[in-house]
Scaffold this active site. Structure first.
Site, mmCIF file in Angstrom:
data_model
loop_
_atom_site.group_PDB
_atom_site.id
_atom_site.type_symbol
_atom_site.label_atom_id
_atom_site.label_comp_id
_atom_site.label_asym_id
_atom_site.label_seq_id
_atom_site.Cartn_x
_atom_site.Cartn_y
_atom_site.Cartn_z
ATOM 1 N N PHE A 154 0.830 -1.204 0.000
ATOM 2 C CA PHE A 154 0.000 0.000 0.000
ATOM 3 C C PHE A 154 0.862 1.250 0.000
ATOM 4 C CE2 PHE A 154 -2.836 3.292 1.593
ATOM 5 C CZ PHE A 154 -3.865 3.156 0.679
ATOM 6 N N TYR A 155 2.071 1.156 0.533
ATOM 7 C CA TYR A 155 3.009 2.270 0.413
ATOM 8 C C TYR A 155 3.200 2.630 -1.064
ATOM 9 C CZ TYR A 155 7.492 4.754 0.396
ATOM 10 O OH TYR A 155 8.495 5.666 0.181
ATOM 11 N N ALA A 156 3.390 1.622 -1.905
ATOM 12 C CA ALA A 156 3.547 1.860 -3.341
ATOM 13 C C ALA A 156 2.301 2.511 -3.928
ATOM 14 C CB ALA A 156 3.853 0.551 -4.059
ATOM 15 N N SER A 158 0.221 4.503 -2.387
ATOM 16 C CA SER A 158 0.169 5.907 -1.975
ATOM 17 C C SER A 158 1.157 6.757 -2.750
ATOM 18 C CB SER A 158 0.410 6.026 -0.465
ATOM 19 O OG SER A 158 1.754 5.742 -0.116
#
Length: 322
Positions: A154-156, A158
């Protein structure tokens, strides 16, 4: 002429501020000094910046506070560049706390771009993206023209959302924007949640070092001084009619096992390595193509992994005993 730097107490923001301040630039820093990792390290970085008379800090949260009320009318007229490095980091942390990444990395990007529209002297916005956006892409090396629609974390998500936000604001408001996809930036004053720092801490404390399984586990490590060289050079070259995306890496992928071996040498202790399966959020290999940035500027990473880790290790041992 003033440079606004968000995430000024963070690793890349702090290191860039030091360079700008030493060159005589007027710098306004923004940071919320959150507790994702030990705020003592952030405050120690900040103390160095505050020693410069040409530095001002605003301790605010860009995702919450009204940025227009933070700056005087004079400051709004004087800001010529924005370096937007404020973000919520941590690939695995994003699995547990996704809303924090929406707030900092997406809402924060919107807040900065809304502010940017209202700064009359603004020439360029440079913002931090990440190699994580390449996700499960199997083509190597990673090129800026590759598809980035298969995120691995989910970092990717965002960070890719922040890139798309920049594209939209350029289309709607003609903002001059450059996104930098950083590849595993490391060095003195680095982030304690990153693998190389965690390895160093475990080695010096005699605790097990967790290494993910896989003979081809490797990273494109980028020394902080090389990254700052690229940031400052790119900052001075705003795009005229497009949104740029540029990789910032070394173009020399290294096995993570070699990273540990070098740390053992520089820290003077053997690592107790324990192998464990690689989490699905972590990619196995990263490798930056540098063709795009080298077409734009005369930049070549100059620091080998051995030299960079030696500098990091000296700083790490000094900081741990301070």
């Amino acid at each position: 002429m003033t440079v606004l730097v968000t995430g000024a107490a963070g690793f890349i923001g702090f290191s860039t501020c030091l360079r700008l301040l030493a060159s005589g630039k007027q710098v306004i820093g923004i940071d919320n000094l959150n507790s994702y990792y030990d705020p003592a390290l952030k405050n120690a970085r900040l103390a160095q910046l505050e020693a410069f008379p040409n530095f001002t800090i605003r301790k605010i949260d860009i995702a919450v506070d009204d940025l227009l009320t933070v700056f005087t009318a004079f400051e709004q007229r004087s800001i010529t560049e924005i370096l937007h490095f404020a973000a919520q980091a941590g690939v695995r942390h994003s699995v547990m706390m996704p809303f924090a990444f929406v707030d900092a990395n997406v809402r924060g990007q919107v807040a900065i771009l809304e502010l940017a529209q209202r700064l009359p002297a603004l020439r360029h916005i440079v913002y931090a993206s990440s190699s994580s956006v390449y996700g499960r892409n199997a083509a190597l090396p990673f090129r800026e023209t590759d598809r980035v629609d298969q995120p691995g974390s989910f970092y990717a998500v965002s960070k890719r959302a922040a890139e798309l936000t920049a594209e939209c604001y350029h289309h709607l408001h003609q903002l001059p924007l450059t996104g930098l996809r950083f590849f595993t930036v490391y060095g003195p004053w680095g982030r304690p949640d990153m693998a190389y720092y965690l390895f160093a801490k475990a080695i010096t404390e005699g605790r097990p070092v967790t290494l993910y399984e896989g003979a081809s586990l490797g990273r494109d490590f980028t020394f902080i001084d090389d990254a700052v060289d690229a940031i400052c050079a790119v900052m001075d070259l705003p795009p005229s009619d497009q949104v740029r995306i540029l990789n910032i890496g070394s173009n020399v992928p290294e096995p993570v096992a070699r990273l540990i071996s070098l740390l053992e040498n520089f820290l003077g202790r053997k690592a107790d390595i324990q192998m464990t399966p690689r989490p699905s959020a972590d990619v196995e290999y990263t490798w930056a193509s540098l063709e795009q940035i080298q077409q734009l500027i005369d930049w070549q990473p100059a620091t080998s992994l051995e030299t960079g880790l030696e500098q990091f290790s000296r700083w790490f041992l000094s900081y741990q005993h301070s």
